[in-house]
Every structure is written in structure tokens, then in C-alpha cells.
Scaffold this motif. Structure first.
Motif, mmCIF file in Angstrom:
data_model
loop_
_atom_site.group_PDB
_atom_site.id
_atom_site.type_symbol
_atom_site.label_atom_id
_atom_site.label_comp_id
_atom_site.label_asym_id
_atom_site.label_seq_id
_atom_site.Cartn_x
_atom_site.Cartn_y
_atom_site.Cartn_z
ATOM 1 N N PRO C 62 0.818 -1.210 0.000
ATOM 2 C CA PRO C 62 0.000 0.000 0.000
ATOM 3 C C PRO C 62 0.859 1.271 0.000
ATOM 4 O O PRO C 62 1.752 1.418 0.844
ATOM 5 C CB PRO C 62 -0.818 -0.140 1.294
ATOM 6 C CG PRO C 62 -0.973 -1.619 1.457
ATOM 7 C CD PRO C 62 0.346 -2.195 0.997
ATOM 8 N N ILE C 84 -8.283 2.616 -1.876
ATOM 9 C CA ILE C 84 -9.236 2.866 -0.797
ATOM 10 C C ILE C 84 -9.650 4.326 -0.881
ATOM 11 O O ILE C 84 -8.801 5.211 -0.986
ATOM 12 C CB ILE C 84 -8.594 2.540 0.561
ATOM 13 C CG1 ILE C 84 -8.201 1.057 0.579
ATOM 14 C CG2 ILE C 84 -9.559 2.840 1.707
ATOM 15 C CD1 ILE C 84 -6.862 0.806 1.161
ATOM 16 N N THR C 85 -10.961 4.574 -0.863
ATOM 17 C CA THR C 85 -11.451 5.944 -0.966
ATOM 18 C C THR C 85 -11.297 6.669 0.369
ATOM 19 O O THR C 85 -10.986 6.052 1.391
ATOM 20 C CB THR C 85 -12.939 5.969 -1.359
ATOM 21 O OG1 THR C 85 -13.693 5.532 -0.232
ATOM 22 C CG2 THR C 85 -13.225 5.049 -2.531
ATOM 23 N N ASP C 88 -13.046 5.193 3.237
ATOM 24 C CA ASP C 88 -12.578 3.853 3.626
ATOM 25 C C ASP C 88 -13.307 2.738 2.891
ATOM 26 O O ASP C 88 -13.567 1.663 3.454
ATOM 27 C CB ASP C 88 -12.685 3.661 5.155
ATOM 28 C CG ASP C 88 -11.619 4.454 5.900
ATOM 29 O OD1 ASP C 88 -10.676 4.941 5.247
ATOM 30 O OD2 ASP C 88 -11.729 4.577 7.121
ATOM 31 N N VAL C 108 -4.468 5.727 -1.233
ATOM 32 C CA VAL C 108 -3.703 4.513 -0.928
ATOM 33 C C VAL C 108 -4.137 3.393 -1.869
ATOM 34 O O VAL C 108 -5.340 3.164 -2.048
ATOM 35 C CB VAL C 108 -3.928 4.087 0.538
ATOM 36 C CG1 VAL C 108 -3.294 2.726 0.807
ATOM 37 C CG2 VAL C 108 -3.363 5.138 1.496
ATOM 38 N N VAL C 135 3.165 3.398 2.581
ATOM 39 C CA VAL C 135 2.522 3.707 3.854
ATOM 40 C C VAL C 135 3.287 3.125 5.037
ATOM 41 O O VAL C 135 3.612 3.833 5.998
ATOM 42 C CB VAL C 135 1.069 3.182 3.851
ATOM 43 C CG1 VAL C 135 0.468 3.285 5.240
ATOM 44 C CG2 VAL C 135 0.241 3.957 2.844
ATOM 45 N N LEU C 139 5.695 5.303 7.940
ATOM 46 C CA LEU C 139 5.346 5.450 9.355
ATOM 47 C C LEU C 139 6.304 4.695 10.276
ATOM 48 O O LEU C 139 6.662 5.197 11.340
ATOM 49 C CB LEU C 139 3.915 4.954 9.589
ATOM 50 C CG LEU C 139 2.840 5.889 9.030
ATOM 51 C CD1 LEU C 139 1.466 5.273 9.190
ATOM 52 C CD2 LEU C 139 2.898 7.241 9.742
ATOM 53 N N ALA C 154 -2.494 5.401 16.693
ATOM 54 C CA ALA C 154 -3.048 5.339 15.333
ATOM 55 C C ALA C 154 -3.496 3.929 14.982
ATOM 56 O O ALA C 154 -4.554 3.734 14.372
ATOM 57 C CB ALA C 154 -2.020 5.840 14.321
ATOM 58 N N PHE C 155 -2.657 2.941 15.345
ATOM 59 C CA PHE C 155 -2.973 1.562 14.969
ATOM 60 C C PHE C 155 -3.590 0.773 16.122
ATOM 61 O O PHE C 155 -3.896 -0.401 15.971
ATOM 62 C CB PHE C 155 -1.723 0.855 14.444
ATOM 63 C CG PHE C 155 -1.291 1.362 13.095
ATOM 64 C CD1 PHE C 155 -1.790 0.802 11.935
ATOM 65 C CD2 PHE C 155 -0.417 2.433 12.994
ATOM 66 C CE1 PHE C 155 -1.409 1.294 10.696
ATOM 67 C CE2 PHE C 155 -0.036 2.931 11.752
ATOM 68 C CZ PHE C 155 -0.538 2.362 10.602
ATOM 69 N N ALA E 136 -4.340 4.458 8.987
ATOM 70 C CA ALA E 136 -4.610 3.199 9.682
ATOM 71 C C ALA E 136 -6.001 2.653 9.340
ATOM 72 O O ALA E 136 -6.150 1.474 9.014
ATOM 73 C CB ALA E 136 -4.459 3.390 11.187
ATOM 74 N N THR E 137 -7.000 3.498 9.398
ATOM 75 C CA THR E 137 -8.346 2.978 9.113
ATOM 76 C C THR E 137 -8.522 2.672 7.636
ATOM 77 O O THR E 137 -9.278 1.770 7.279
ATOM 78 C CB THR E 137 -9.449 3.956 9.583
ATOM 79 O OG1 THR E 137 -9.251 5.207 8.936
ATOM 80 C CG2 THR E 137 -9.399 4.145 11.102
ATOM 81 N N SER E 138 -7.844 3.417 6.747
ATOM 82 C CA SER E 138 -7.987 3.093 5.327
ATOM 83 C C SER E 138 -7.518 1.668 5.069
ATOM 84 O O SER E 138 -8.098 0.955 4.262
ATOM 85 C CB SER E 138 -7.220 4.086 4.450
ATOM 86 O OG SER E 138 -5.834 3.862 4.534
ATOM 87 N N LEU E 139 -6.485 1.228 5.791
ATOM 88 C CA LEU E 139 -5.951 -0.105 5.539
ATOM 89 C C LEU E 139 -6.615 -1.178 6.399
ATOM 90 O O LEU E 139 -6.874 -2.287 5.927
ATOM 91 C CB LEU E 139 -4.438 -0.114 5.793
ATOM 92 C CG LEU E 139 -3.639 0.629 4.724
ATOM 93 C CD1 LEU E 139 -2.172 0.700 5.109
ATOM 94 C CD2 LEU E 139 -3.784 -0.059 3.378
ATOM 95 N N PHE E 140 -6.899 -0.846 7.670
ATOM 96 C CA PHE E 140 -7.365 -1.887 8.590
ATOM 97 C C PHE E 140 -8.867 -1.827 8.873
ATOM 98 O O PHE E 140 -9.388 -2.684 9.561
ATOM 99 C CB PHE E 140 -6.580 -1.804 9.904
ATOM 100 C CG PHE E 140 -5.136 -2.217 9.767
ATOM 101 C CD1 PHE E 140 -4.770 -3.555 9.896
ATOM 102 C CD2 PHE E 140 -4.158 -1.291 9.478
ATOM 103 C CE1 PHE E 140 -3.443 -3.935 9.752
ATOM 104 C CE2 PHE E 140 -2.824 -1.664 9.338
ATOM 105 C CZ PHE E 140 -2.463 -2.990 9.466
#
Lengths: 174, 174, 174, 174, 174, 174
Positions: C62, C84-85, C88, C108, C135, C139, C154-155, E136-140
Motif C-alpha cells: 500500500p 481505498i477511498t 474507507d 492509498v 505507507v 510510518l 493510530a494503529f 490506519a483505518t484506510s488499511l485496517f
């Protein structure tokens, strides 16, 4: 074929000198530019002007401006003008003094003086250096030359015709 | 002269069908587009692709894209490619598989398969609808026609040659 | 993780050399660029190309291009691709040879070879220097490092996981 | 104060009719536009023209074009023209037939016929709808009115002077 | 994770209501937008604002704006802010009231309140609808989900960690 | 009339120092800029900020930004703000803390503190160097001066009024 005045201005101003206007030429027209090369203050401003004068019967032959749309105002005379769309449709009109016509960005277009007196236009461009590519000389008078077979196939003519056109359009020796 | 697949995609995706790739044509090449007409998701995004296949000796004849710069990647084969600057200078090269060449916005350019096998390229454009204007047909096969005298002066040929070219380039009746 | 050929062209042309294509890497893919850094003639022209090759199972992880929309053409193989928009939503598809997909500017996206053979694509960008931001490494492998607490929040993971990811993504010492 | 011809064209062409050219006015000048409102084909093309005629002593009063740079070509007569930079520097010149001057995007500028004969110019704009904001009327003849205290402070004059200017610049009743 | 006021304006004006400012959230910050969705008059004008409020310790987690550069002005408090370049270099600074920081178009960036009091900023964007993509939310937390194997390879973690992050970042049921 | 802090930043960051905020001035307001002159990292990014503080009754007099749209956020106080369209229509509103207003590119606009306490706003521009042209001083305090007759005709006042305004708006000697 095309006479340009070498006129240099400065800052935001330009004076086009009285270019000799009566030199006989094969394709009888003359263009004066007022773009960023002559008027440095135009830099980054994205606009320019030109003046074109046509003898009776004079043709500004088919050409494109790769970096600008052009719109002309007829100062005097009577011109047959047109552009060709990407669908090979000719959009044309005969225009006279006080009339306006538009040539969209990048499309092949031309103007021909169809009156019996001189004609002239002012052109406005949305680019400070629009560029001009004359179709016939770009293909038949390029240096180094475009290979004959490319032109033979493109125009569906034989080598003799290509050579004849190349000879006629070659830059004149001095 | 030019075969285009009518392929329709949707959203952000397109599949080019296996267009019959061996129809004999005068100028033997075939172009598949992936612009905003086929891929609606490209709208406002300002980019598009095309694929061009060339038979041995096939020519993509001199043309311009009025609204985009093009850069090609050679998938296979050997192509003689070039563009002509506004100063009538030809910038050309023979390129093979894995090589790249650039055709700046609005300038006349062409590609010719100079190998003895099929050739193909992928084109990237910085426009979602670059447009294509084929020089020869725009001038000699426009509808309504560009007047003969314009073409005679532009190419410095007589009426007979103009008529011959017009006849050869006319759209085929069906 | 990502192998790039250092290939330099000049003017309007570039030849991508036969980069060694079989170096084993954690994320097995290889990208060749044809942007303004390799092809100086692209300057101000706002377009570029790239070629990406994927081993079976290889992932182009990504990432975003901050300055261009990308559209890819599949040369060979079978790829699962998606973006991904900002809401999301994942827009994805499995594409094969001859298919096209679009990744809008700045979003992304990723490509994964889901076939059992090598895969490759040609990418067209509407920018002469699109830039690539991966990505995960942006980070977790930045220098100086992004503070652990930023990544933990964040995660939504604890420090141990952040440290593990940072260790795994750290640039390899030589 | 300013007379505009209501002239409507279509497609890519416009004819400016012979507007009555001798109506006496306080500020004696007349402008004909050829923008996207009169020439629909200009839409998205980002260029337009205008023609301005000035009686002897006529002034095109200080104004701005919020969405375009303007460059003028003098058809006839003698004009004192100028623009003011953001550093309050006046860049001006007296220009005659055949001369050109540039007014950069958004800056206050004016033209005054300083000869004893009519003068006229052709303007080229890099916008299809440049807009015109006349400084004095925008402030003193707006509807609803700009509050007096704003104008008193801005011009450092008392209420009497503001009211006098407002009265003089008010749109004429019919 | 992120609270947005649903505030609607009209024309060229907007009033942000007194959004409840003390709802506890995992990542404690709140953003109010003033873009073309709330202020219709911004259409085609290419600019917008936002206000962000941060609780002590609150994080605006790593995200990008795909269609705008952002520059922030600190109204109050103390923030650790940064963006990561395409070369994975972190450019960061701790800023206080009255200080400004820039996040270039499309690059991953974040702000964290590192003081013990609330903090707030005003953001200016050069886009009327910049868009926000939280990394983070875009991916997860995308829907449909990004496949686990893509995330495992990208972040070099095993399935258990991916699932844990997905569970923590999943949109809360109501 | 207008006090600007000379504050210099570097890279992507700027700190506006505590400019003395209580110097008495005729038109009592103070502007701090954060554009590419103070924040070099903004170069090519097309965005900037400013902060404006107004004493009670203070006026930011009618002016334009030739190269940007502006949108303001009210930090404190009560302001009467407005812009004038090219049709001389005033679009105005009294705004308070937390409210937003838009001034479209190139149009004359102003802000006046109509409360009895200080007021302040943050401005976002979609240009890295928007430029500011104050209408009254551009016309009445330019150097060299705009000729009196131009101003007399434009504002329909006699020479005495023009001279009075010029005297009052002249840059103060030191």
C-alpha cells in the motif's frame, strides 16, 4: 513563405515597427508576434497577441498552436477561415472587418484572404509562447527530413510527388 | 486506415477484448483507447492510456494530440518514431522492446514498424481525452472539404495532385 | 523491499536495461521509472511512465503518489489490485493481461500478484515526478522515527507491536 | 458611463454590429466583448477578446479583471495607459497605433485617450469570462451601498465628499 | 475516533456551532470543516478551511489530503506535528500558539497535543474539497476489507497482529 | 496605515512574534503574513495564511488579492465584512467568533471591526503569494502618481477633492 518582423520590446510594452509590407512571397502573409520573447513582462502571465497581414489571395497555411487557443479579430478585409476537428469536420466561415473567429487549442486551422484587398487580423492567445507548427513544412521541410516512406503512406502518394513537395517547400537558400 | 476496438468498461476498470488483429489495411496499425470514454472513472483525473499494434511496415501516420503529451513504452518490435518541433526539427529514434519515447503536447509525430515482426506499444497521456488529429486526413479528407486552393498553396502542388490525394484518403464507402 | 533500476536516459528517450530480475526479496517486486529524473525531456510536460514486475505472490505494498493519478495496463500475469477511498471503501478487482485499472490521485493503493507466474504492468502518470510514499515504511521506518505513541494510538497496538514492526521494516544494513 | 453592445454570436464566430458610436457620455468610451457569453464555443477554452473605442479625452476608468491578464493592441489613436503594482508603483506609457501594453491579472489599470481623435484597441484575455470590476462604482455605487464610514476611512474624506461621489456615480434613472 | 460537527452554511458564509467539546474518545480530537460541502460559494474557488481541537494527549492520527496542501495556525496549546517525505524522512516540530506549519500535498502527516491543556488549530487548504484519508483505518478498517496477506506483508506482521488491529480499528457498532 | 510584522521563518515553519499590538494608527489594523516570503517551504505549494488584528472600529480598507481567493475564520470580536461582485452587488455580513466568510479571487473586499473590543481573524489563501492591492492607496498614493484627471473622471470629483485625498493618503515621511 512567412515573414516575421524581428521586433524587440521591453517590460510590458512593445512597438511593432513598420515592417516592409509589400515583399512578394509565394504564400503572401506576414505575422508579427507579441509574446514573451518580445515582451518579457508577459512571463508567467499566460497570454499573448499577434498581428497577421494578408495580401489579396494570401494564405496563412494550415498550422497548429500546440500550447494555446487562438481567437482572431478582423481589422480589415475578407478572410475564409476554418479549423478541422479531431473527427475531420471542417468548421469554417468567411469573415469581414469587425468579426471574430475561434481556433481551439492544438487543432489544424488556416486563414485565406479571399478579398481583392489586403486583410489583417489581431490574434489573442491564452499562452505566453503558443508556438506555431506549419503542417506542410513540418512534414516536408523538416531537418533532418521525415523519411519518404512515412510521407508516401500518410498522403498515399508515390515518391515522385513527395520529392516534388519537398523540393517546393525546402527553405530557400540565401 | 485505422482500426479501433469499440470496448466499453465501467468505473475504474477496462478489459480490451481480443480485437481481431490481422485485418489487412492500407496503413496497417490498430489502436485501443482507455480514456474517459471507455473508463468513466477517469473523469477529472487527467490521465489515460492506449495500446497500439503495428504490422510489419505498419505506420501510425503523422498526427497530433491537441490536449496531451504522450509517452510510449515499446512492448515488442522495432519502431522508427519521431516528432517535429515548431522549428521544423525532426527528433527521432529507432526504439526496441523496453524503450521509451516522448511526444510533447500538440506536436506532429509518428511511429513506423521498421522490423519484420509485429510491434506494439503502450501510450500514457496526461489527459483523460487527449484527442487525435491525423494530419493527412484532417486536410485531405475533411467534411466539408478543405478548399483545393488552400491545399495547393500549402503543399505547393497543383490541383491534380490535391485531387489524387483526396481520392486516396477519402473515407471508404461501405 | 523494492528494487529500482538506476537507469539514465537523455532527451526524450530512455532504455530500461535488463535489470537482474531474480533477486529474492521480502516483498518481491521491482519498479523501473521513466520520469523526469531519467528522461529530462519530460520537464514541464507533466507525464511519466513506470514498469513494475512482480514475482508470484509479490506485493507492491500500500502506497500513494502524492502528485499524480496512475493508470496501469497489465502486460502479463494476474494481479489483485485496489485503492481505498476517503470514505474507507475498497475498490478492487483481479485483473489479467490486457486489462486496465485506475488509482486516483493521492489515494492509498496496492497490487499483488495472485497468479503462479510472474506478472508485470506499465503505469502511466499525469505528472513528471509523481513521487511514491509507501505507507508502512513512511510510518514505521522514517528517519528520525515517528514517535511510538503516535503509532500506538493510530494503529491501536501496544509498544511491543510497534517495535516489532519497526524492527522488521527497518532499512537493511549493508 | 460605459456603453456595451448587446451582440450575440453562436458557435465559434461573432459579428460585432455597428453600435451607435457617437452617444455623448460622461466618461466617453465603449466596450464590445467577445467572451463565452457571446461566443459559446469559447467554453473551456480559456481565452477571449474585447474591443474598446475611446472618444477624444475618453477614459476607461481604473478597473480590474479578477480572472485574466489583459494585453491590448492599439488600432488607432494615442492612449495613456497604466497599471499599479501591489507596491503602489504606477507602470505607465503613452502608446500609439501598432503598440502593445500588458495589464497583469487582477491589478488596477486604466486607459485614457490623450489624443484629439478617436482611439481604439483590441484586448486579448487569458480567460473566457475575465470579469470587470470598476473601482469607483464598485465602492461608491454598489447595491446595497458600501457603508459611508468604510469609504470615509479608506479615502480619508468626510461624509460630505463620500455622499457627493455616491450621488455622481449612482446609476442613472431612466 | 473523530468527531465532526455537521454544520451547514449557505452562500459565502458559515457558522460553526458550539459542538459539544468534551466527549471522551479513544483518539481525542475534533475537526470542523468549512469546505464546499458546507459553504457552497467556495465552488470553483479552490480554497477551504478547517478547525481542529485536541484534548490533552489527543492525536490527529497519520493521514493524507489527496487533493490539497495544508498549512495550520496554532490557536492555543502545544502540538508535536510532522510530515514524512517520499524518502521516508520525518520533518517535525513542536509548535505553540501563534506558530505555523506546512503539510505538503498528499504526504502523510499528523498532529499530537503534547501539552497538558487543550490545543486547537485553524487549517487552510488550497482545495475546496481536500479529502482526508486516515492511514490506519484506510488499511485496517476498509469495507470490504483489505486482504490480510496484503497487510501482513506490508507491515511484516503475522495474521494475529493484523486481526488485532482490525478489531481495534473497526467502526463502532451503535 | 497598515502595520506588518517583519517575521522570517524557514523551511516549513514560522513563528509570528508578539508584534506590539497597540500602536495608534489612522486605520487601525495589523496583518501578519505566512506566505512564501516568510515560509520558503511553501514554494510551488500554492497556499498561505495570514492573521489580521483589528482595534475597535479598525478597518482593513477595500482591497483585492490579484492571485488568490481568501477565506477568513473569526478568532474573536465582531466584524462587518463584504465583497463587491463585478455587477456592483455588495455581499456582506456581520460575523462573530467561530464564523467564516469567503472573498472570491480578485474582487474588492473589506473587513471592519464593528464591536467595542479587539477582533482578529485567520485568513487562508489558495496562493503562495496572493498579493494585496489597497484600492485607495493604489489610486491616490501611487508613485509616480496617477494623473489627477484620471481620478477626477473616475470618481466624478474636482481637482480639489483629488488633491485632498492624495494628501491624506500619502505615505508618511519619517
Amino acid at each position: 513563405m512567412q515573414g516575421r518582423c524581428r521586433c524587440h520590446g521591453s517590460g510590458f510594452h512593445l512597438r511593432w515597427p513598420g515592417c516592409a509590407s509589400s515583399h512578394q512571397q509565394l504564400v503572401w502573409f506576414k505575422r508579427n508576434d507579441a509574446n514573451v520573447m518580445q515582451v518579457p513582462g508577459l512571463n508567467t502571465l499566460g497570454v499573448s497577441l499577434a498581428r497577421i497581414d494578408y495580401a489579396p489571395g494570401g494564405l496563412n497555411p494550415p498550422h497548429t498552436h500546440p500550447r494555446a487557443t487562438e481567437t482572431i479579430f478582423t481589422l480589415e478585409g475578407e478572410l475564409f477561415v476554418g479549423f478541422i476537428t479531431t473527427a475531420d469536420k471542417l468548421i469554417s466561415k468567411t469573415i469581414k472587418e469587425g468579426e471574430i473567429f475561434v481556433f481551439p487549442r492544438g487543432l489544424v486551422h488556416f486563414q485565406k484572404n479571399v478579398g481583392d484587398k489586403p486583410a489583417s487580423v489581431i490574434s489573442g492567445f491564452n499562452g505566453q509562447l503558443p508556438g506555431t507548427q506549419v503542417v506542410a513544412t513540418s512534414l516536408f521541410a523538416a531537418s533532418p527530413p521525415v523519411p519518404d516512406d512515412v510521407l508516401e503512406i500518410a498522403f498515399q502518394v508515390d515518391a515522385k510527388v513527395v520529392d516534388e513537395i519537398k523540393a517546393n517547400l525546402a527553405p530557400k537558400k540565401k
